[in-house]
Design a protein around this motif. Structure first.
Motif, mmCIF file in Angstrom:
data_model
loop_
_atom_site.group_PDB
_atom_site.id
_atom_site.type_symbol
_atom_site.label_atom_id
_atom_site.label_comp_id
_atom_site.label_asym_id
_atom_site.label_seq_id
_atom_site.Cartn_x
_atom_site.Cartn_y
_atom_site.Cartn_z
ATOM 1 N N ALA A 48 8.956 7.535 -4.825
ATOM 2 C CA ALA A 48 7.727 6.785 -4.587
ATOM 3 C C ALA A 48 7.138 6.174 -5.874
ATOM 4 N N VAL A 62 -4.472 10.360 -1.586
ATOM 5 C CA VAL A 62 -4.972 10.606 -0.227
ATOM 6 C C VAL A 62 -5.558 12.018 -0.106
ATOM 7 N N MET A 118 -2.949 7.952 8.404
ATOM 8 C CA MET A 118 -2.006 7.218 7.549
ATOM 9 C C MET A 118 -1.890 5.758 8.006
ATOM 10 N N GLN A 135 8.928 9.841 5.110
ATOM 11 C CA GLN A 135 7.773 9.186 5.737
ATOM 12 C C GLN A 135 8.163 8.152 6.790
ATOM 13 N N HIS A 176 6.509 8.372 10.245
ATOM 14 C CA HIS A 176 5.088 8.010 10.199
ATOM 15 C C HIS A 176 4.902 6.497 10.141
ATOM 16 N N GLU A 216 12.115 8.777 2.162
ATOM 17 C CA GLU A 216 12.641 8.756 3.520
ATOM 18 C C GLU A 216 11.880 9.661 4.489
ATOM 19 N N GLN A 223 -0.321 12.553 -1.746
ATOM 20 C CA GLN A 223 -1.279 13.639 -1.518
ATOM 21 C C GLN A 223 -1.514 14.457 -2.785
ATOM 22 N N PHE A 271 0.855 -1.190 0.000
ATOM 23 C CA PHE A 271 0.000 0.000 0.000
ATOM 24 C C PHE A 271 0.883 1.229 0.000
HETATM 25 P P1 TYM Z 1 3.553 12.996 -0.099
HETATM 26 O O1 TYM Z 1 2.300 13.208 -0.871
HETATM 27 O O2 TYM Z 1 4.182 14.163 0.572
HETATM 28 O O3 TYM Z 1 4.658 12.352 -1.016
HETATM 29 C C1 TYM Z 1 4.362 11.203 -1.796
HETATM 30 C C2 TYM Z 1 5.565 10.290 -1.796
HETATM 31 O O4 TYM Z 1 6.708 10.968 -2.318
HETATM 32 C C3 TYM Z 1 7.793 10.831 -1.414
HETATM 33 N N1 TYM Z 1 8.625 12.039 -1.474
HETATM 34 C C4 TYM Z 1 9.935 12.047 -1.707
HETATM 35 N N2 TYM Z 1 10.811 11.051 -1.957
HETATM 36 C C5 TYM Z 1 12.092 11.391 -2.172
HETATM 37 N N3 TYM Z 1 12.541 12.658 -2.157
HETATM 38 C C6 TYM Z 1 11.718 13.706 -1.912
HETATM 39 N N4 TYM Z 1 12.168 14.956 -1.919
HETATM 40 C C7 TYM Z 1 10.334 13.413 -1.675
HETATM 41 N N5 TYM Z 1 9.242 14.168 -1.410
HETATM 42 C C8 TYM Z 1 8.214 13.325 -1.285
HETATM 43 C C9 TYM Z 1 7.145 10.673 -0.061
HETATM 44 O O5 TYM Z 1 8.026 10.063 0.862
HETATM 45 C C10 TYM Z 1 5.953 9.807 -0.393
HETATM 46 O O6 TYM Z 1 6.332 8.446 -0.460
HETATM 47 N N6 TYM Z 1 1.951 11.014 4.191
HETATM 48 C C11 TYM Z 1 2.251 10.717 2.800
HETATM 49 C C12 TYM Z 1 1.062 10.173 2.037
HETATM 50 C C13 TYM Z 1 0.390 8.990 2.654
HETATM 51 C C14 TYM Z 1 0.883 7.662 2.684
HETATM 52 C C15 TYM Z 1 -0.127 6.893 3.332
HETATM 53 C C16 TYM Z 1 2.055 7.051 2.244
HETATM 54 C C17 TYM Z 1 -0.827 8.995 3.260
HETATM 55 N N7 TYM Z 1 -1.129 7.747 3.652
HETATM 56 C C18 TYM Z 1 0.017 5.544 3.555
HETATM 57 C C19 TYM Z 1 2.198 5.686 2.476
HETATM 58 C C20 TYM Z 1 1.196 4.946 3.115
HETATM 59 C C21 TYM Z 1 2.704 11.991 2.126
HETATM 60 O O7 TYM Z 1 2.393 13.073 2.567
HETATM 61 O O8 TYM Z 1 3.349 11.809 0.955
#
Ligand code: TYM
Length: 344
Positions: free
Chosen positions: A22, A41, A131, A149, A152, A147, A9, A5
């Motif tokens: 991701a 989400v 989450m 996340q 969380h 990384e 966002q 899973f």
């Molecule tokens: P979000 O929407 O901020 O980011 C989505 C995914 O992208 C990854 N990510 C990054 N990876 C590498 N370098 C970066 N600079 C970078 N910026 C963002 C994030 O780590 C993420 O994997 N809380 C989560 C969304 C969520 C979720 C979940 C994820 C809600 N429920 C359940 C996993 C499982 C979030 O805000 O991702």
């Protein structure tokens, strides 16, 4: 049984960090034949105010990015969170399992709430509990994320374990095994782009909310804009080292080499074996070519898909029905375990 899973966002400006950290890895998991659920989400998005009309567009745009990147909505389940009520329902139960002290340690809340913490939404504070519900409504075993996340996902593990111990007797009484009801989920954080940094500052992560658009490459950027942003990216004056060790203390160089490695599906070492000793001007030229080669087809396909919102909405509706079919029996079991009286 493996079940994957992850969520993204719909808050606008999907960027290279979201893709390499991701979405690209979601496609790899799907192609390894695991059952995957990929969720837009939208309920997380409104923890910070979103313009309603813009939000609808952003939900469809993230869906389009999933599909354009190679997620096959027949093999994987692609849906938006608000269409499956189990997420909100389980989140409430988890609100009563998680401790205030656990949430007080969440660094993302501190960053996003800023100085005026009293004025942040309750949703922003409870965000990591929702989450955990996203993940555990499907009893997912693996969660590919960037990384940022990590903390969380540790909370998700704590919630699963506390639920399993708080309700151990009832879990057994309802015929579930010794191992507890919820799995202790494994985060999958890795590869050369687990933390893509800003192109303007190697100490800050690439982010949707950075005021400078030059700090990130958006999935909607055309090739001229990609070229311009890479050429303007901050670097130091030295040529590239020939070994990864030489990237220590050179965050901007490390970041560009990491981005190149992730796009080329190789390692920093392999990139430096080829470009060690090169000047940044030459390396940036190669990086522009590679980024354009990999990102333009995704960009074009996103444009094509977002021109037909009806098709996207049909994909999301189908995904929601399939997601619900997995989550609903889990929620039923949780309600029994907790001790709610059920409709017969
Ligand atoms: P979000 O929407 O901020 O980011 C989505 C995914 O992208 C990854 N990510 C990054 N990876 C590498 N370098 C970066 N600079 C970078 N910026 C963002 C994030 O780590 C993420 O994997 N809380 C989560 C969304 C969520 C979720 C979940 C994820 C809600 N429920 C359940 C996993 C499982 C979030 O805000 O991702």
């Amino acid at each position: 049984n493996e079940l994957v899973f992850s969520g993204v966002q719909p808050t606008g400006n999907l960027h290279l960090g979201n893709y390499l950290g991701a979405i690209k890895r979601f496609v790899e998991m799907q192609n390894r034949d695991a059952q995957c659920l990929y969720c837009v989400v939208d309920m997380h998005a409104i923890t910070l105010w979103q313009d309603p009309q813009a939000l609808r567009g952003q939900i469809r745009e993230v869906t389009a990015a999933f599909l354009a990147a190679g997620i096959d909505p027949r093999r994987s389940i692609v849906f938006n969170q608000s269409q499956v009520p189990a997420h909100a329902e389980l989140a409430w139960i988890f609100n009563c399992v998680a401790r205030i002290g656990w949430l007080n340690r969440m660094t993302q809340f501190k960053d996003k709430a800023g100085k005026d913490r009293e004025n942040a939404s309750v949703g922003l504070y409870a965000y990591p509990v929702l989450m955990a519900a996203d993940i555990l409504a499907y009893r997912a075993t693996h969660v590919p994320v960037g990384e940022d996340q990590k903390q969380h996902l540790e909370l998700t593990r704590d919630i699963a374990q506390k639920f399993n111990t708080d309700f151990a007797g009832s879990i057994m009484a309802h015929g579930h095994g010794e191992d507890g009801f919820f799995p202790v989920t494994e985060p999958l954080i890795g590869g050369p782009a687990a933390r893509v940094m800003s192109l303007r500052d190697g100490a800050k992560k690439m982010s949707k909310s950075d005021a400078s658009d030059n700090s990130r490459i958006n999935l909607t950027d055309d090739q001229d804009l990609i070229a311009q942003k890479v050429r303007k990216a901050k670097t130091d004056p030295d040529p590239l080292p020939s070994e990864a060790e030489g990237l220590k203390g050179r965050p901007e160089a490390d970041n560009l080499v990491g981005i190149y490695a992730a796009l080329a599906e190789t390692t920093r070492e392999a990139v430096l074996a080829q470009y060690g000793g090169a000047q940044f001007s030459a390396f940036k030229g190669a990086l522009v070519d590679l980024a354009v080669e990999k990102l333009s087809p995704i960009n074009a396909e996103m444009k094509r898909l977002t021109a037909d919102p009806g098709h996207i909405d049909a994909v999301l509706a189908d995904g929601a029905a399939r997601a619900e079919a997995i989550a609903a029996p889990t929620l039923d079991a949780v309600k029994d375990i907790v001790g709610f009286v059920r409709r017969t």
